[in-house]
Design a protein around this motif. Structure first.
Motif, PDB file in Angstrom:
ATOM      1  N   ALA A   1      39.669  55.967  33.842  1.00 41.74           N
ATOM      2  CA  ALA A   1      39.970  56.816  34.992  1.00 41.74           C
ATOM      3  C   ALA A   1      41.176  56.590  35.515  1.00 41.74           C
ATOM      4  O   ALA A   1      41.972  57.407  35.879  1.00 41.74           O
ATOM      5  CB  ALA A   1      38.876  56.421  36.021  1.00 41.74           C
ATOM      6  N   SER A   2      41.691  55.224  35.506  1.00 39.05           N
ATOM      7  CA  SER A   2      43.017  54.780  36.241  1.00 39.05           C
ATOM      8  C   SER A   2      44.128  55.556  35.141  1.00 39.05           C
ATOM      9  O   SER A   2      45.137  55.713  35.546  1.00 39.05           O
ATOM     10  CB  SER A   2      43.310  53.526  36.305  1.00 39.05           C
ATOM     11  OG  SER A   2      42.778  52.679  37.194  1.00 39.05           O
ATOM     12  N   LEU A   3      43.925  55.297  33.861  1.00 39.36           N
ATOM     13  CA  LEU A   3      44.806  55.936  33.079  1.00 39.36           C
ATOM     14  C   LEU A   3      45.060  57.646  32.994  1.00 39.36           C
ATOM     15  O   LEU A   3      46.232  57.984  33.033  1.00 39.36           O
ATOM     16  CB  LEU A   3      44.470  55.291  31.467  1.00 39.36           C
ATOM     17  CG  LEU A   3      44.548  53.818  31.323  1.00 39.36           C
ATOM     18  CD1 LEU A   3      44.290  53.533  29.837  1.00 39.36           C
ATOM     19  CD2 LEU A   3      46.254  53.375  31.632  1.00 39.36           C
TER      20      LEU A   3
ATOM     21  N   TYR B   1      46.682  51.261  23.512  1.00 35.58           N
ATOM     22  CA  TYR B   1      47.844  50.342  23.973  1.00 35.58           C
ATOM     23  C   TYR B   1      48.917  50.373  22.653  1.00 35.58           C
ATOM     24  O   TYR B   1      48.469  49.779  21.547  1.00 35.58           O
ATOM     25  CB  TYR B   1      47.490  48.875  24.352  1.00 35.58           C
ATOM     26  CG  TYR B   1      48.567  47.993  24.516  1.00 35.58           C
ATOM     27  CD1 TYR B   1      49.723  48.142  25.701  1.00 35.58           C
ATOM     28  CD2 TYR B   1      48.965  47.021  23.446  1.00 35.58           C
ATOM     29  CE1 TYR B   1      50.730  47.353  25.613  1.00 35.58           C
ATOM     30  CE2 TYR B   1      50.121  46.353  23.622  1.00 35.58           C
ATOM     31  CZ  TYR B   1      50.870  46.553  24.692  1.00 35.58           C
ATOM     32  OH  TYR B   1      51.921  45.631  24.917  1.00 35.58           O
ATOM     33  N   ALA B   2      49.928  50.434  22.871  1.00 34.43           N
ATOM     34  CA  ALA B   2      51.104  50.038  22.072  1.00 34.43           C
ATOM     35  C   ALA B   2      52.457  49.862  22.607  1.00 34.43           C
ATOM     36  O   ALA B   2      52.886  50.559  23.536  1.00 34.43           O
ATOM     37  CB  ALA B   2      51.233  51.238  20.970  1.00 34.43           C
ATOM     38  N   ASP B   3      53.154  48.904  22.253  1.00 31.78           N
ATOM     39  CA  ASP B   3      54.590  48.729  22.725  1.00 31.78           C
ATOM     40  C   ASP B   3      54.700  48.609  24.218  1.00 31.78           C
ATOM     41  O   ASP B   3      55.871  49.259  24.574  1.00 31.78           O
ATOM     42  CB  ASP B   3      55.452  49.773  21.895  1.00 31.78           C
ATOM     43  CG  ASP B   3      55.508  49.472  20.507  1.00 31.78           C
ATOM     44  OD1 ASP B   3      55.423  48.264  19.918  1.00 31.78           O
ATOM     45  OD2 ASP B   3      55.520  50.704  19.705  1.00 31.78           O
ATOM     46  N   GLY B   4      53.843  48.027  24.960  1.00 35.90           N
ATOM     47  CA  GLY B   4      54.066  47.989  26.264  1.00 35.90           C
ATOM     48  C   GLY B   4      53.446  49.256  27.115  1.00 35.90           C
ATOM     49  O   GLY B   4      53.730  49.508  28.521  1.00 35.90           O
ATOM     50  N   TYR B   5      52.829  50.053  26.582  1.00 35.29           N
ATOM     51  CA  TYR B   5      52.283  51.358  27.222  1.00 35.29           C
ATOM     52  C   TYR B   5      50.819  51.681  26.729  1.00 35.29           C
ATOM     53  O   TYR B   5      50.485  51.537  25.547  1.00 35.29           O
ATOM     54  CB  TYR B   5      53.333  52.637  26.781  1.00 35.29           C
ATOM     55  CG  TYR B   5      54.652  52.565  27.518  1.00 35.29           C
ATOM     56  CD1 TYR B   5      55.031  53.293  28.406  1.00 35.29           C
ATOM     57  CD2 TYR B   5      55.652  51.722  26.817  1.00 35.29           C
ATOM     58  CE1 TYR B   5      56.209  53.028  29.114  1.00 35.29           C
ATOM     59  CE2 TYR B   5      57.089  51.726  27.426  1.00 35.29           C
ATOM     60  CZ  TYR B   5      57.225  52.569  28.480  1.00 35.29           C
ATOM     61  OH  TYR B   5      58.541  52.197  29.084  1.00 35.29           O
ATOM     62  N   LEU B   6      50.207  52.275  27.727  1.00 39.07           N
ATOM     63  CA  LEU B   6      48.864  52.742  27.482  1.00 39.07           C
ATOM     64  C   LEU B   6      48.771  54.356  27.482  1.00 39.07           C
ATOM     65  O   LEU B   6      49.647  54.924  28.168  1.00 39.07           O
ATOM     66  CB  LEU B   6      47.759  52.252  28.654  1.00 39.07           C
ATOM     67  CG  LEU B   6      47.781  50.590  28.791  1.00 39.07           C
ATOM     68  CD1 LEU B   6      47.349  50.152  30.158  1.00 39.07           C
ATOM     69  CD2 LEU B   6      46.578  50.277  27.659  1.00 39.07           C
TER      70      LEU B   6
ATOM     71  N   ALA C   1      52.592  49.386  31.270  1.00 47.57           N
ATOM     72  CA  ALA C   1      51.567  48.379  31.462  1.00 47.57           C
ATOM     73  C   ALA C   1      51.877  46.909  31.768  1.00 47.57           C
ATOM     74  O   ALA C   1      52.948  46.751  31.193  1.00 47.57           O
ATOM     75  CB  ALA C   1      50.609  48.352  30.345  1.00 47.57           C
ATOM     76  N   TYR C   2      51.326  46.063  32.665  1.00 49.33           N
ATOM     77  CA  TYR C   2      51.760  44.764  32.623  1.00 49.33           C
ATOM     78  C   TYR C   2      50.515  43.597  32.317  1.00 49.33           C
ATOM     79  O   TYR C   2      49.292  44.361  32.555  1.00 49.33           O
ATOM     80  CB  TYR C   2      52.263  44.376  33.906  1.00 49.33           C
ATOM     81  CG  TYR C   2      51.353  44.274  35.154  1.00 49.33           C
ATOM     82  CD1 TYR C   2      50.777  43.226  35.606  1.00 49.33           C
ATOM     83  CD2 TYR C   2      51.183  45.401  35.887  1.00 49.33           C
ATOM     84  CE1 TYR C   2      49.870  42.973  36.718  1.00 49.33           C
ATOM     85  CE2 TYR C   2      50.184  45.357  37.000  1.00 49.33           C
ATOM     86  CZ  TYR C   2      49.649  44.185  37.396  1.00 49.33           C
ATOM     87  OH  TYR C   2      48.669  44.106  38.534  1.00 49.33           O
ATOM     88  N   ALA C   3      50.858  42.673  31.705  1.00 49.95           N
ATOM     89  CA  ALA C   3      49.860  41.818  31.259  1.00 49.95           C
ATOM     90  C   ALA C   3      49.903  40.737  32.090  1.00 49.95           C
ATOM     91  O   ALA C   3      50.836  40.316  33.090  1.00 49.95           O
ATOM     92  CB  ALA C   3      49.958  41.440  29.859  1.00 49.95           C
TER      93      ALA C   3
END
Length: 405
Positions: A327-329, A360-365, A121-123
């Motif tokens: 849905a995207s995930l 979300y945790a540690d940069g991942y969804l 994931a990006y923020a």
């Protein structure tokens, strides 16, 4: 007979942002949810659904997801376009939600199962000047993100996409009678952007993925110059450098730079993407699940992209509801060539309306393992947030000419 659709209802709610939702109910009492939001033109999609699509759904078999997609797309004759495709996307997503609930499985299992443990994931980080931007980036890194989109101000302008001078937060959809007008000038942006990005690269080092969004504002030659100038920064991608309609503009950019290019959040069908994918003009395709016809159609886009070495990265803004993100995930967890997921989060009020299973945790969804999409809507809470007209800004150059926002 229990899988027959007994009713379909359109819900318009505004918990911090305006959302258009579709609730599809079957005879056995299962409920599936879809997102039909089109920022700034929400009621057009609500009418398309309520007046033209919902009457066609009652009595149909909810399990015939593909047949329903083709029926709504080919059967209407007047195809494509954001209003039509957002409406179809809502139906398609709701039917996948229903199918997962009927099977007792999360949707990603119905799409073939997980191909990764989590979705990278990006923020977003923004700041008008370097100090503000560094502080924003550092907050994102502290939250565990290792991919950050950076947007910055430009001397001589009061607003650039993603950041406003003096603003503590960025909210493009302004409430009121009409859209905010932002002034744009390409020359100062092109002078400032490479240095601003280089300074952030120096701050974070080589191991953080940096992204930047131009938001369709440059001419082809300007875009090629920028892509070439930022090559030493090693961006993860440079997004929407030119207006998305002009596919050949990206060929010019590609000829002059190896900077990875991303585009496609305004695309609504595979036909919008086809040339760019086949010619290898881009590296990432950004079509959103809601706006591009739902899970069924965006999966086709991702498959075509995979044939040509292009990776998918579906658009995931806060002006689409948590249903779209879920849905995207599910798509990303089960689709081999999905690279990354945009994660903006949602307004605080939205969490009063939507109950979500994704984490979300540690940069991942991860979408979670609840049956269906893993998102439920509190209709009582939704009624507390009535629709309010809101418009995205309009850009004009310094001499007053309307430009691409």
């Amino acid at each position: 007979m229990g899988s027959m659709i007994s009713s379909a209802d359109v819900v318009v709610t505004s918990p911090g942002r305006n959302y258009v939702l579709l609730r599809v109910t079957t005879e056995d009492g299962l409920v599936g949810w879809g997102d039909a939001t089109l920022n700034g033109r929400e009621l057009a999609v609500a009418s398309y659904l309520r007046d033209h699509v919902v009457p066609l759904l009652v009595g149909r078999d909810a399990h015939r997801v593909e047949d329903t997609w083709q029926y709504l797309y080919r059967g209407a004759y007047w195809r494509r376009g954001p209003v039509t495709m957002a409406a179809i996307g809502a139906v398609d997503t709701a039917l996948w939600d229903l199918k997962g609930k009927a099977a007792g499985l999360p949707v990603y299992q119905l799409l073939g199962g997980a191909v990764r443990e989590g979705v990278y994931a990006y923020a977003h980080a923004f700041g008008w000047d370097h100090g503000e931007l560094v502080a924003s980036v550092d907050r994102r890194l502290a939250e565990g993100f290792r991919a950050v989109r950076v947007q910055f101000g430009v001397p001589g302008l009061d607003a650039v996409y993603g950041v406003h001078l003096g603003a503590a937060a960025y909210e493009p959809a302004g409430r009121g009678r009409g859209p905010l007008v932002e002034r744009w000038a390409g020359a100062p942006y092109l002078r400032h952007a490479p240095g601003a990005l280089a300074a952030i690269r120096d701050h974070v080092g080589p191991d953080v993925d940096l992204l930047h969004d131009v938001h369709h504002r440059l001419t082809p030659v300007e875009a090629a110059r920028l892509a070439k100038d930022v090559e030493p920064i090693r961006l993860f991608w440079l997004e929407d450098v030119t207006p998305a309609e002009n596919h050949h503009a990206l060929d010019l950019v590609r000829q002059h730079s190896t900077t990875p290019l991303a585009i496609g959040e305004t695309f609504t069908t595979i036909w919008d993407c086809q040339e760019l994918l086949v010619r290898g003009s881009i590296d990432y395709i950004r079509a959103a699940v809601t706006h591009a016809g739902g899970l069924s159609h965006v999966r086709r886009i991702a498959d075509l992209a995979a044939l040509h070495g292009v990776r998918a990265a579906p658009h995931g803004p806060s002006d689409l509801s948590p249903i779209n993100l879920a849905a995207s995930l599910h798509l990303a967890l089960s689709t081999h060539n999905v690279a990354i997921q945009e994660y903006m989060g949602h307004p605080g009020e939205a969490h009063e309306v939507f109950r979500t299973a994704y984490t979300y945790a540690d940069g991942y969804l991860h979408p979670g393992d609840e049956p269906g999409l893993g998102v439920e809507v509190d209709l009582v809470a939704a009624e507390r947030f009535p629709y309010e007209p809101a418009y995205l800004p309009v850009a004009r150059t310094v001499d007053g000419t309307v430009w691409d926002w």
